[in-house]
Design a protein around this motif. Structure first.
Motif, PDB file in Angstrom:
ATOM      1  N   ASP A  15       0.829  -1.209   0.000  1.00 46.10           N
ATOM      2  CA  ASP A  15       0.000   0.000   0.000  1.00 46.10           C
ATOM      3  C   ASP A  15       0.864   1.260   0.000  1.00 46.10           C
ATOM      4  O   ASP A  15       1.776   1.403   0.814  1.00 46.10           O
ATOM      5  CB  ASP A  15      -0.919   0.026   1.234  1.00 46.10           C
ATOM      6  N   ASP A  16       0.551   2.174  -0.900  1.00 44.67           N
ATOM      7  CA  ASP A  16       1.248   3.448  -1.082  1.00 44.67           C
ATOM      8  C   ASP A  16       2.674   3.299  -1.595  1.00 44.67           C
ATOM      9  O   ASP A  16       3.393   4.297  -1.735  1.00 44.67           O
ATOM     10  CB  ASP A  16       1.243   4.297   0.207  1.00 44.67           C
ATOM     11  N   VAL A 127       9.822 -10.567  -2.052  1.00 49.33           N
ATOM     12  CA  VAL A 127       8.880 -10.927  -0.986  1.00 49.33           C
ATOM     13  C   VAL A 127       8.188  -9.651  -0.531  1.00 49.33           C
ATOM     14  O   VAL A 127       8.845  -8.640  -0.269  1.00 49.33           O
ATOM     15  CB  VAL A 127       9.602 -11.596   0.200  1.00 49.33           C
ATOM     16  N   SER A 128       6.878  -9.685  -0.446  1.00 50.57           N
ATOM     17  CA  SER A 128       6.151  -8.516   0.065  1.00 50.57           C
ATOM     18  C   SER A 128       6.079  -8.574   1.585  1.00 50.57           C
ATOM     19  O   SER A 128       5.994  -9.656   2.184  1.00 50.57           O
ATOM     20  CB  SER A 128       4.744  -8.446  -0.521  1.00 50.57           C
ATOM     21  N   ILE A 129       6.122  -7.404   2.200  1.00 48.93           N
ATOM     22  CA  ILE A 129       5.911  -7.264   3.648  1.00 48.93           C
ATOM     23  C   ILE A 129       4.844  -6.195   3.834  1.00 48.93           C
ATOM     24  O   ILE A 129       5.040  -5.047   3.439  1.00 48.93           O
ATOM     25  CB  ILE A 129       7.181  -6.828   4.404  1.00 48.93           C
ATOM     26  N   SER A 130       3.731  -6.563   4.441  1.00 51.04           N
ATOM     27  CA  SER A 130       2.627  -5.611   4.565  1.00 51.04           C
ATOM     28  C   SER A 130       1.939  -5.724   5.912  1.00 51.04           C
ATOM     29  O   SER A 130       1.721  -6.829   6.424  1.00 51.04           O
ATOM     30  CB  SER A 130       1.599  -5.861   3.452  1.00 51.04           C
ATOM     31  N   GLY A 182      10.028   0.753   0.499  1.00 46.65           N
ATOM     32  CA  GLY A 182       8.731   1.114   1.046  1.00 46.65           C
ATOM     33  C   GLY A 182       8.579   2.605   1.222  1.00 46.65           C
ATOM     34  O   GLY A 182       9.568   3.349   1.243  1.00 46.65           O
ATOM     35  N   ASP A 183       7.331   3.037   1.379  1.00 48.04           N
ATOM     36  CA  ASP A 183       7.038   4.472   1.427  1.00 48.04           C
ATOM     37  C   ASP A 183       7.065   5.060   2.826  1.00 48.04           C
ATOM     38  O   ASP A 183       7.200   6.273   2.975  1.00 48.04           O
ATOM     39  CB  ASP A 183       5.645   4.725   0.831  1.00 48.04           C
TER      40      ASP A 183
END
Length: 230
Positions: A15-16, A127-130, A182-183
């Motif tokens: 996200d973002d 790999v995504s981290i959310s 990341g943002d």
């Protein structure tokens, strides 16, 4: 300075970072409200009141702290509480949440997102981290990713070093060989640095860096990262 030679894997926020989240959430909340108007109009009225909605969310945070890392559960149980308070059937909360969740997966990618994923996925495991509840399969981005690590499933969220270490493990490498993108300055960049990773802070809004420890690179878009890593 970014040390490209050390990178063996990429972790990335969702996200973002790959899409703007608030237009997505606004559409999902409108879809939920429209559904409630048809099926539970008194609860719909509650959700139309910012103060009532804020009170419900505060109540959920205080009474169900075990849900803090599961945004889906918080949303679903908030709907259930609103239905109960409105004197309507709380058993339809699951159906109502599904309306919200389906729309939440209809994201509009930033223009630079897919080209960057295509470039990176050819070179590194990603790999995504959310901390959120995006579903890469439903969004259509899963083929670019080795794995997806979420706070809901893992039990802790960013900036806890453990979730970054879990993502490095999913990429079958050590944290020092990972670049995280990341943002969020604190959750993403500082979290990654404290976990022993390199950090690329994606600063699309020209914000000021708020911490003493600085990321290896600051970007205004993902195309800049692609250029750095060619």
């Amino acid at each position: 300075m970014l040390d490209v030679a050390k990178i063996r894997a990429i972790t990335i926020d969702l996200d973002d970072t790959l899409w703007p989240i608030w237009p997505t959430i606004e559409r999902a909340e409108k879809a939920l409200h429209d559904w409630l108007v048809q099926h539970a109009p008194m609860a719909a009225a509650l959700f139309s009141s910012p103060s009532a909605l804020r009170e419900i969310r505060d109540y959920m945070a205080a009474s169900r702290p075990e849900l803090k890392n599961d945004l889906s559960a918080v949303r679903r149980e908030s709907i259930r509480l609103a239905l109960y308070r409105a004197g309507e059937n709380p058993l339809i909360a699951d159906e109502a949440f599904t309306v919200f969740f389906n729309e939440r997966q209809r994201v509009t990618l930033f223009d630079d997102a897919r080209p960057a994923l295509e470039f990176l996925a050819l070179r590194y495991p990603i790999v995504s981290i959310s901390n959120g509840n995006a579903d890469l399969e439903r969004i259509g981005l899963a083929p670019y990713f080795r794995a997806a690590i979420s706070a809901r499933e893992f039990g802790v969220g960013k900036p806890d070093p453990r979730i970054f270490h879990a993502a490095a493990g999913a990429a079958e490498t050590m944290p020092e060989a990972v670049l995280h993108i990341g943002d969020d300055a604190t959750l993403d960049a500082l979290g990654a640095l404290n976990a022993g990773m390199q950090a690329a802070w994606l600063n699309r809004s020209d914000a000021l860096w708020p911490h003493e420890l600085e990321p290896q690179v600051t970007l205004t878009n993902l195309a800049e990262l692609v250029d750095l890593m060619r």
